[in-house]
Design an enzyme around this catalytic site. Structure first.
Site, short mmCIF file in Angstrom:
data_model
loop_
_atom_site.label_atom_id
_atom_site.label_comp_id
_atom_site.label_asym_id
_atom_site.label_seq_id
_atom_site.Cartn_x
_atom_site.Cartn_y
_atom_site.Cartn_z
N LYS A 188 0.83 -1.22 0.00
CA LYS A 188 0.00 0.00 0.00
C LYS A 188 0.86 1.26 0.00
O LYS A 188 0.65 2.16 -0.80
CB LYS A 188 -0.90 0.00 1.25
CG LYS A 188 -1.52 1.35 1.54
CD LYS A 188 -2.37 1.33 2.79
CE LYS A 188 -1.77 1.90 4.03
NZ LYS A 188 -1.68 3.35 4.15
N ASN A 189 1.81 1.32 0.93
CA ASN A 189 2.53 2.58 1.10
C ASN A 189 3.53 2.87 -0.03
O ASN A 189 3.98 4.00 -0.17
CB ASN A 189 3.19 2.65 2.48
CG ASN A 189 2.13 2.83 3.57
OD1 ASN A 189 1.00 3.22 3.29
ND2 ASN A 189 2.49 2.52 4.81
N CYS A 247 -5.28 7.94 8.95
CA CYS A 247 -5.51 7.39 10.28
C CYS A 247 -5.20 8.43 11.36
O CYS A 247 -4.23 9.18 11.25
CB CYS A 247 -4.61 6.17 10.50
SG CYS A 247 -5.11 4.75 9.53
N ARG A 277 0.14 14.80 13.12
CA ARG A 277 0.88 14.33 11.94
C ARG A 277 1.33 15.55 11.13
O ARG A 277 0.81 15.83 10.04
CB ARG A 277 0.01 13.38 11.10
CG ARG A 277 -0.37 12.12 11.86
CD ARG A 277 -1.09 11.11 11.01
NE ARG A 277 -0.20 10.40 10.11
CZ ARG A 277 -0.56 9.32 9.40
NH1 ARG A 277 -1.78 8.85 9.49
NH2 ARG A 277 0.29 8.73 8.59
N ASP A 287 3.66 0.06 12.16
CA ASP A 287 2.45 -0.46 11.50
C ASP A 287 2.18 -1.93 11.83
O ASP A 287 1.18 -2.49 11.39
CB ASP A 287 2.55 -0.26 9.97
CG ASP A 287 2.54 1.21 9.59
OD1 ASP A 287 2.20 2.04 10.44
OD2 ASP A 287 2.91 1.52 8.44
N ARG A 340 -9.07 0.29 3.60
CA ARG A 340 -8.11 1.22 3.03
C ARG A 340 -6.79 0.53 2.71
O ARG A 340 -6.07 0.97 1.82
CB ARG A 340 -7.82 2.36 4.03
CG ARG A 340 -8.95 3.37 4.13
CD ARG A 340 -8.53 4.61 4.90
NE ARG A 340 -7.11 4.81 4.72
CZ ARG A 340 -6.22 4.97 5.70
NH1 ARG A 340 -6.61 4.99 6.93
NH2 ARG A 340 -4.95 5.12 5.43
N1 EPU Z 1 6.83 13.97 11.28
C1 EPU Z 1 7.07 15.29 11.57
N2 EPU Z 1 7.12 16.18 10.53
C2 EPU Z 1 6.94 15.81 9.24
C3 EPU Z 1 6.68 14.46 8.95
C4 EPU Z 1 6.64 13.55 9.99
O1 EPU Z 1 7.25 15.65 12.73
O2 EPU Z 1 6.99 16.68 8.36
C5 EPU Z 1 6.82 12.97 12.37
C6 EPU Z 1 5.48 12.28 12.52
O3 EPU Z 1 4.61 13.03 13.34
C7 EPU Z 1 5.89 10.95 13.13
C8 EPU Z 1 7.26 10.67 12.49
O4 EPU Z 1 7.72 11.93 12.02
O5 EPU Z 1 6.07 11.10 14.50
C9 EPU Z 1 7.26 9.70 11.33
O6 EPU Z 1 6.29 10.09 10.38
P1 EPU Z 1 6.41 9.70 8.83
O7 EPU Z 1 6.47 10.97 8.06
O8 EPU Z 1 7.47 8.69 8.64
O9 EPU Z 1 4.98 9.04 8.58
P2 EPU Z 1 4.06 9.19 7.32
O10 EPU Z 1 4.88 9.33 6.09
O11 EPU Z 1 2.98 10.19 7.56
C10 EPU Z 1 4.05 6.66 6.75
C11 EPU Z 1 3.01 5.60 6.55
C12 EPU Z 1 2.42 5.21 7.90
C13 EPU Z 1 3.53 4.74 8.83
C14 EPU Z 1 4.63 5.81 8.93
C15 EPU Z 1 5.83 5.35 9.73
C16 EPU Z 1 2.20 6.15 4.35
C17 EPU Z 1 1.10 6.67 3.51
N3 EPU Z 1 1.98 6.12 5.67
O12 EPU Z 1 3.36 7.77 7.31
O13 EPU Z 1 1.56 4.12 7.62
O14 EPU Z 1 3.01 4.49 10.11
O15 EPU Z 1 5.08 6.17 7.61
O16 EPU Z 1 6.38 4.20 9.18
O17 EPU Z 1 3.24 5.76 3.84
C18 EPU Z 1 -0.25 2.66 7.90
O18 EPU Z 1 0.05 2.16 6.80
O19 EPU Z 1 -1.08 2.15 8.68
C19 EPU Z 1 0.40 3.92 8.30
C20 EPU Z 1 -0.08 4.70 9.24
#
Ligand code: EPU
Length: 419
Positions: free
Chosen positions: A22-23, A117, A122, A306, A398
């Protein structure tokens, strides 16, 4: 409203095949905007996040043909607008990838703040910082993000935190930028490597994906005219691995990259389960009650957040008291209240939860608060004595394709019922 009705306990047995990630898929689809032409993507999971991504691309002017339920051909020759549909982009998290891709393609984009989610705050400050360092102007007003750049220019970008989304988004924006971009302290997840591989197949020059320094030499254009297959889903494979342990089952999980599963394998061995690595498939079985273990979620190659709720089910049934420390998300223990309704003894305090293992869980009506919480509740329902009803299936749909059918094939007594 739909619910899943599960009657347990059933030890899961048999074979299950893992779908595309998915991601990775939700990043590769917007990445097609960087191509002025056509490409085919297969091994796409048929899940609602992928369908919404496709709808957004169509609203921007792309033409999509579904060749099979898991393969599309996409023509991004005519992108006709720089306004992404707000109603669709607010439905899921990965809509933020439209910003990086459209900055690269059109130099401009207006998009709603991403949804997804509810796992606590975030922020997207690291995405914005990256775009600004490449020369874009970014403003956020009343829930809408406006990004614009006359010319994107490569730069050195140090990520203050390791972020999957920011790493991919900055990579997307820099593929067609002038000069070289270096992303330092980059995330290393398998889907980051997959997005880089996709872009390189289409003519990009990205090196180092999978390490914490990624170098992107800007190219003039991407050529398309190629077929790309999405990497197998590490999280889906881990979900079935942990389901095998929680239900004291025996599963052969096919079409996975076992190297991506090392942190999960290590924890399964630690709790007394068995794992046999067969290269592109993995067998997981567990004959006895798991023992306690402590977990700290970390960016790849650490134990993935995850899979934290699915591991939580195993630990709620383990012999002894385990501790999970969730280091990525502020609020990813909402599922523990639901497990407690099933007889678990979990105390969550902020980012730490204590699992006093119980020998049995009992069926109950439970509500999934997010995608992985939903997967955990299904596993708990299959392991538990009696009937479990899982609600809020929109979260589960999803990210998992045909979830009940696939669990049914390995023995679960599970039905989707419309109320
Ligand atoms: N963060 C910041 N600033 C940013 C971006 C992130 O502070 O600009 C923080 C977040 O708040 C969090 C940490 O950095 O504490 C990591 O966030 P990351 O950006 O890695 O998460 P994401 O890209 O929003 C993706 C996956 C999530 C998964 C996380 C961590 C996708 C669409 N989503 O989210 O997947 O938990 O990486 O591996 O790729 C899921 O699939 O169930 C899911 C939630």
């Amino acid at each position: 409203m739909e619910k899943l009705v599960i009657t347990g306990p059933t030890p899961l047995k048999g074979e299950v095949t893992i779908n595309g990630a998915k991601n990775a898929a939700v990043a590769i689809l917007p990445a097609t905007l960087l191509i002025n032409g056509t490409c085919t993507i297969n091994n796409l999971p048929n899940i609602s996040d992928v369908k919404i991504s496709c709808e957004i691309l169509e609203k921007l002017g792309a033409k999509i043909t579904w060749n099979t339920p898991n393969e599309i051909t996409i023509d991004t020759t005519n992108i006709s607008t720089t306004k992404a549909p707000l109603d669709l982009t607010s439905k899921f998290r990965a809509s933020y990838y439209i910003i990086g891709a459209m900055l690269g393609r059109m130099g401009e984009i207006e998009v709603g703040m991403p949804g997804g989610c509810k796992l606590g705050a975030r922020p997207i400050d690291q995405h914005i910082k990256g775009f600004e360092l490449l020369g874009a102007e970014v403003t956020v007003e009343k829930g809408t993000i406006y990004a614009k750049a006359n010319k994107l220019k490569g730069n050195n970008i140090y990520m203050d935190i390791v972020s999957v989304g920011a790493t991919i988004n900055v990579m997307l924006a820099s593929v067609l930028a002038e000069g070289t971009t270096i992303i330092d302290n980059a995330a290393k997840e398998p889907h980051i490597v997959d997005v880089a591989n996709f872009l390189n197949t289409m003519g990009a020059d990205i090196r180092g994906a999978g390490t914490d320094v990624i170098k992107i030499n800007g190219v003039k254009s991407l050529h398309g005219d190629a077929t790309y297959s999405v990497v197998p889903d590490q999280i889906e494979a881990g979900t079935f691995m942990l389901a095998a342990v929680a239900t004291k089952g025996d599963l052969i999980i096919k079409n996975c990259i076992t190297k991506h599963l090392d942190s999960i394998t290590a924890k399964i061995l630690e709790v007394g389960g068995n794992v046999e690595d067969n290269g592109d498939s993995i067998r997981v079985w567990c004959k006895k009650r798991p023992t306690k273990a402590n977990i700290k979620t970390l960016p790849y190659p650490g134990f993935p957040t995850d899979l934290q709720p699915q591991m939580g089910v195993v630990l709620s049934l383990a012999d002894g008291t385990s501790i999970i420390n969730e280091s990525i998300w502020e609020s990813r223990f909402q599922y523990t209240e639901e497990l407690n309704k099933m007889g678990a003894k979990i105390t969550a305090q902020g980012k730490t939860a204590f699992f006093e293992g119980v020998p049995k869980l009992y069926g109950a009506p439970v509500y999934s608060s997010d995608l992985r919480a939903g997967a955990a509740l299904i596993i708990a329902g299959i392991a538990a004595n009696g009937v479990t009803e899982v609600y809020n299936l929109e979260h589960i749909d999803r990210g998992y394709e045909n979830i009940e059918e696939r669990f049914r094939k390995i023995g679960a007594k599970i039905e989707r019922i419309k109320e």
